[in-house]
Design a protein around this motif. Structure first.
Motif, PDB file in Angstrom:
ATOM      1  N   ASP A 141      -8.440 -34.011 -31.804  1.00  0.00           N
ATOM      2  CA  ASP A 141      -7.049 -34.258 -31.382  1.00  0.00           C
ATOM      3  C   ASP A 141      -6.069 -33.672 -32.398  1.00  0.00           C
ATOM      4  N   ASP A 142      -6.367 -33.907 -33.675  1.00  0.00           N
ATOM      5  CA  ASP A 142      -5.445 -33.434 -34.710  1.00  0.00           C
ATOM      6  C   ASP A 142      -5.444 -31.905 -34.799  1.00  0.00           C
ATOM      7  N   THR A 151      -2.678 -37.763 -34.223  1.00  0.00           N
ATOM      8  CA  THR A 151      -2.878 -39.110 -33.683  1.00  0.00           C
ATOM      9  C   THR A 151      -2.392 -40.158 -34.675  1.00  0.00           C
ATOM     10  N   PHE A 195     -10.924 -37.621 -33.119  1.00  0.00           N
ATOM     11  CA  PHE A 195      -9.622 -37.637 -33.800  1.00  0.00           C
ATOM     12  C   PHE A 195      -9.396 -36.349 -34.590  1.00  0.00           C
ATOM     13  N   ARG A 227      -3.604 -46.045 -33.765  1.00  0.00           N
ATOM     14  CA  ARG A 227      -4.391 -45.763 -32.553  1.00  0.00           C
ATOM     15  C   ARG A 227      -5.863 -45.530 -32.920  1.00  0.00           C
ATOM     16  N   LYS A 228      -6.075 -44.793 -34.018  1.00  0.00           N
ATOM     17  CA  LYS A 228      -7.454 -44.547 -34.477  1.00  0.00           C
ATOM     18  C   LYS A 228      -8.133 -45.860 -34.848  1.00  0.00           C
ATOM     19  N   PRO A 272      -4.449 -39.680 -24.153  1.00  0.00           N
ATOM     20  CA  PRO A 272      -3.807 -38.865 -25.198  1.00  0.00           C
ATOM     21  C   PRO A 272      -4.535 -37.546 -25.433  1.00  0.00           C
ATOM     22  N   ARG A 282       1.041 -40.402 -25.192  1.00  0.00           N
ATOM     23  CA  ARG A 282       1.712 -40.686 -26.456  1.00  0.00           C
ATOM     24  C   ARG A 282       3.203 -40.969 -26.305  1.00  0.00           C
TER      25      ARG A 282
END
Length: 448
Positions: free
Chosen positions: A392-393, A404, A389, A408-409, A335, A89
């Motif tokens: 990730d979040d 994120t 996602f 990117r998503k 990431p 990132r």
């Protein structure tokens, strides 16, 4: 999680592997104030992204005594994600080594990883050409410390050291999984795994069957089609009557799964087609494999489920002093590795608290029960896809850093749609220029 009020702790941490996961783990651990030693059995950083034309003498890679080749990269491999989406990132994956394509070659990814290692001075803590033979708890009763036994190839130095924590980043593209094919023992043709595929020329004028439906099967079937007499792709997810010639090719067909193979060299598909075949190539993925790791049963691999792991990272019985980076698949890897690394580093320093061992086990059991209720086989435990996602979040929230980026998503999702619709051209034709612009606006925030 509530931040700990105790003073931050610094630990001496062993990181196993200097690929994309190990490099960012080393950076985040050091940023958090830990001291780090990275063990890498190859001569350079990059892990699976280091191309070599060497292949293993056992084409199926099942012989436990074989000399292991650590890369599964083939000569023509290009990324199946756009570079903007792929990078760490805060270290954008812009053009590095002269391959300006959005979906660049493996050499461009390796150049990026090398620059990352250089930028953050990671090589100074890496022991190259050093194989980790054994990782085990350093004492009975679990004081959290780990004994790491390693051998340095050149100097033939054996070391037996104790670390406060171990982060396992050894990748999972080395130990092949194979399809089960009725009759294969008496079938006279050649079998191999895609791990040992490099170039298409050896398949000239041959009839080749590939098993699988992932990126490697899609790429390699097209790579080989330019040289082989015929290429047939068998896939478990295709309907039983599937028999489709691929558009743009005169010699490439999609099938349902193989029903059996016969002693005369023929392959019989579920769709009723029978074909005389020279080579069967398994593009069937890999097994998680930690031959060096001794946990007394606290971590096992069962039908490709590594467990129990809280959020794919910490085994509750050994947390936080043993952790894994890079277990999830069908993800944007770099990431995700970065966020896992931030989380581990913060937990080890005491800045971020883990739930109790009991609560972590409850969470894991609840997750397993959900998979079972949905009919998802064990071997798909770590497959994330769109769920990555949210994951990730969640990690970002734990670490107190931004989630994120939206571009990117969307870039990941639209690339997936185009890849399925246009497997031939999605790497060279696209319409998400507005997302690329948003990415480069974000990249401008970083001075690298």
């Amino acid at each position: 999680m509530t931040p700990s009020l105790s003073p931050l702790r610094s630990h001496h941490v062993a990181v196993i592997g200097a690929g994309a996961a190990g490099l960012v783990a080393a950076r985040e651990l050091r940023r958090e104030g830990h001291s780090v030693v990275v063990f890498e059995r190859q001569k350079q950083v990059g892990g699976t992204w280091i191309y070599t034309d060497h292949v293993e003498p056992d084409p199926l890679s099942v012989d436990p005594t074989r000399p292991v080749v650590h890369s599964s990269v083939y000569a023509t491999l290009r990324t199946n994600l756009p570079r903007e989406c792929m990078g760490y990132r805060d270290f954008p994956f812009v053009v590095r080594s002269g391959d300006p394509r959005r979906f660049p070659s493996h050499a461009e990814v390796l150049a990026y990883l090398r620059e990352f290692a250089k930028e953050f001075a990671i090589e100074e803590v890496i022991r190259f050409e050093t194989a980790v033979e054994r990782v085990a708890p350093a004492a009975e009763g679990g004081n959290g410390k780990w004994r790491v036994e390693s051998t340095e190839k050149e100097k033939r130095v054996r070391r037996d050291e104790v670390y406060d924590a171990v982060v396992v980043c050894n990748g999972h593209y080395i130990e092949p999984r194979l399809a089960e094919i009725p009759g294969i023992r008496s079938w006279p043709g050649k079998e191999m795994h895609s791990h040992n595929y490099r170039i298409p020329e050896p398949f000239k004028d041959q009839v080749v069957v590939l098993i699988g439906n992932s990126a490697s099967a899609v790429d390699i079937s097209r790579d080989i089609a330019g040289h082989a007499k015929e290429v047939h792709v068998a896939c478990r997810s295709n309907a039983a009557d599937t028999f489709i010639k691929q558009p743009g090719y005169s010699n490439l067909w999609m099938h349902s799964m193989i029903e059996r193979v016969d002693e005369d060299g023929s392959v019989v598909f579920q769709n009723g087609q029978t074909i005389l075949v020279d080579v069967i190539m398994h593009c069937t993925g890999y097994k998680y494999h930690f031959p060096f790791l001794e946990t007394n049963g606290s971590v096992t691999v069962d039908d490709n489920r590594v467990g129990p792991l809280y959020k794919d990272v910490f085994p509750p019985a050994l947390a936080p002093y043993l952790s894994f980076i890079g277990i999830p698949w069908k993800v944007v890897p770099f990431p995700l590795f970065e966020l896992q690394s931030k989380w581990i580093a913060g937990v080890l320093s005491g800045r971020i608290m883990l739930p109790s061992k009991e609560d972590m086990m409850k969470d894991i059991k609840s997750f397993y029960a959900t998979l079972e209720a949905q009919g998802i086989p064990k071997r798909y435990t770590h497959r994330m896809g769109i769920a990555q996602f949210e994951y990730d979040d969640w990690l970002a929230t734990q670490c107190g850093c931004p989630g994120t980026e939206e571009w990117r998503k969307v870039m990941y999702l639209t690339t997936g749609v185009r890849k399925r619709a246009k497997p031939e051209t999605y790497r060279d034709e696209w319409e998400d220029h507005h997302l690329v612009s948003q990415a480069y606006q974000d990249f401008a925030l970083y001075s690298y």
